[in-house]
Scaffold this motif. Structure first.
Motif, PDB file in Angstrom:
ATOM      1  N   LEU A  22       0.778  -1.256   0.166  1.00 36.25           N
ATOM      2  CA  LEU A  22       0.077   0.017  -0.034  1.00 36.25           C
ATOM      3  C   LEU A  22       0.887   1.301  -0.063  1.00 36.25           C
ATOM      4  N   ASN A  23       1.871   1.391   1.184  1.00 27.04           N
ATOM      5  CA  ASN A  23       2.748   2.605   1.007  1.00 27.04           C
ATOM      6  C   ASN A  23       3.423   2.715  -0.415  1.00 27.04           C
ATOM      7  N   ALA A  25       2.726   1.639  -3.205  1.00 27.96           N
ATOM      8  CA  ALA A  25       1.751   1.956  -4.348  1.00 27.96           C
ATOM      9  C   ALA A  25       1.251   3.490  -4.290  1.00 27.96           C
ATOM     10  N   VAL A  26       1.331   3.987  -3.154  1.00 32.70           N
ATOM     11  CA  VAL A  26       0.910   5.357  -3.003  1.00 32.70           C
ATOM     12  C   VAL A  26       2.001   6.451  -3.321  1.00 32.70           C
ATOM     13  N   LEU A  27       3.183   5.986  -3.131  1.00 35.33           N
ATOM     14  CA  LEU A  27       4.446   6.779  -3.311  1.00 35.33           C
ATOM     15  C   LEU A  27       4.666   6.701  -4.810  1.00 35.33           C
ATOM     16  N   LEU A  28       4.580   5.372  -5.535  1.00 30.81           N
ATOM     17  CA  LEU A  28       4.676   5.090  -6.766  1.00 30.81           C
ATOM     18  C   LEU A  28       3.869   5.841  -7.736  1.00 30.81           C
ATOM     19  N   GLN A  29       2.616   5.822  -7.260  1.00 30.38           N
ATOM     20  CA  GLN A  29       1.628   6.638  -8.184  1.00 30.38           C
ATOM     21  C   GLN A  29       1.987   8.191  -8.041  1.00 30.38           C
ATOM     22  N   GLN A  30       2.233   8.842  -6.857  1.00 27.91           N
ATOM     23  CA  GLN A  30       2.435  10.084  -6.940  1.00 27.91           C
ATOM     24  C   GLN A  30       3.816  10.676  -7.728  1.00 27.91           C
ATOM     25  N   LEU A  31       4.879   9.654  -7.596  1.00 25.39           N
ATOM     26  CA  LEU A  31       5.935   9.972  -8.438  1.00 25.39           C
ATOM     27  C   LEU A  31       5.631   9.624  -9.976  1.00 25.39           C
ATOM     28  N   ALA A  71       9.672   2.671   2.081  1.00 25.08           N
ATOM     29  CA  ALA A  71       8.733   2.572   0.816  1.00 25.08           C
ATOM     30  C   ALA A  71       9.514   2.945  -0.368  1.00 25.08           C
ATOM     31  N   ILE A  72      10.429   3.898  -0.360  1.00 23.33           N
ATOM     32  CA  ILE A  72      11.431   4.196  -1.740  1.00 23.33           C
ATOM     33  C   ILE A  72      12.406   2.954  -1.761  1.00 23.33           C
ATOM     34  N   ARG A  73      12.990   2.664  -0.740  1.00 20.48           N
ATOM     35  CA  ARG A  73      13.940   1.747  -0.555  1.00 20.48           C
ATOM     36  C   ARG A  73      13.451   0.370  -1.121  1.00 20.48           C
ATOM     37  N   LYS A  74      12.198  -0.023  -0.837  1.00 17.37           N
ATOM     38  CA  LYS A  74      11.344  -1.166  -1.183  1.00 17.37           C
ATOM     39  C   LYS A  74      11.119  -1.226  -2.779  1.00 17.37           C
ATOM     40  N   LEU A  75      10.930   0.176  -3.392  1.00 16.48           N
ATOM     41  CA  LEU A  75      10.646   0.395  -4.753  1.00 16.48           C
ATOM     42  C   LEU A  75      12.113   0.168  -5.548  1.00 16.48           C
TER      43      LEU A  75
END
Length: 258
Positions: A22-23, A25-31, A71-75
């Motif tokens: 979830l976290n 996904a929110v960050l990826l969509q905003q990026l 969240a960024i590290r995971k992505l």
């Protein structure tokens, strides 16, 4: 008092949340949204550059910096985003530049849409048209056809598994059918997301620092039907205030027999 949306909302697709968490996904969509309007083009790609503090202050004030870092590290580790600091003018500047790896996303069940030019044709995806002043619609026809059952309960599953990963430093996927089946099984019995988090809190407290028991901080153990009820009861008992032990009975032998 109107509590409905009066500002630009953050968006997240249930299928994307199931895939990356979830976290993330929110960050990826905003990026993705920031990439669409970015004017920072380097090596044929659009980039977004921000410090962790800027991510918090400008995009996600409801998260801590540590949550954003995770969240960024995971992505980054999963290859969904590419980051670098090589475009900074000064070597001492450690601000990171980010772009989405759209090529990798094309291979997944969810597709975001890049706004790249012909310089990177391998990353082109068709997107819905947008109008000035409105958030671009990055939802493809394939995403629109997602089944209706990918909504409320699935997002609850994502919330529970993300919470477990955060508490136990694990990387379980909410998209796993076996994992989702376990959590949904508890929901079907009337248990809530809060109940699941109570169980996670209790067992993480008991097991996280124990090399033997740590491995049992997993969905198959925590959300097993029999285990779950016992663990939840254990969490309820631990929430009760500690009562003082009964005062021992004192006999006075100095008075003799009556």
């Amino acid at each position: 008092m109107n509590l409905l949306i009066k500002e630009s909302p953050l968006q997240v697709l249930p299928s994307l949340a199931m895939e990356v968490g979830l976290n993330a996904a929110v960050l990826l969509q905003q990026l993705h949204f920031r990439s669409l309007i970015s004017t920072n083009v380097r090596d044929g790609h659009k980039w977004v550059y921000k410090t962790y503090e800027e991510w918090k202050n400008e995009e996600f004030p409801f998260w801590s910096v540590d949550t954003i870092k995770r969240a960024i590290r995971k992505l980054e580790e999963s290859g969904y985003i590419i980051s670098t600091s090589q475009y900074n003018r000064m070597k001492m500047d450690k601000t990171k530049w980010y772009r989405i790896n759209y090529t990798m996303l094309q291979g997944q069940s969810v597709q975001l849409a890049p706004s790249m030019t012909a310089e990177s044709p391998q990353e082109e995806v068709q997107i819905a048209p947008s109008t000035e002043g409105k958030m671009p619609l990055a939802i493809t026809k394939e995403v629109k056809s997602i089944k209706k059952n990918l909504v409320e309960n699935d997002l609850d599953v994502v919330s529970v598994i993300e919470y477990l990963n955060d508490k136990a430093n694990k990387q379980f996927k909410a998209s796993s059918k076996a994992t989702a089946r376990l959590v949904k099984g508890r929901f079907s019995e009337g248990y809530t997301v809060a109940d699941c988090k109570k169980v996670i809190d209790t067992k993480a407290k008991n097991w996280l620092d124990d090399p033997h028991w740590q491995k049992y901080l997993r969905p198959s153990t925590l959300f097993n039907a029999t285990n779950f009820e016992n663990y939840l009861e254990e969490s309820r008992v631990s929430d009760l205030p500690e009562s003082s032990p009964p005062k021992p009975l004192e006999l006075d032998f100095s008075k003799g027999e009556a």
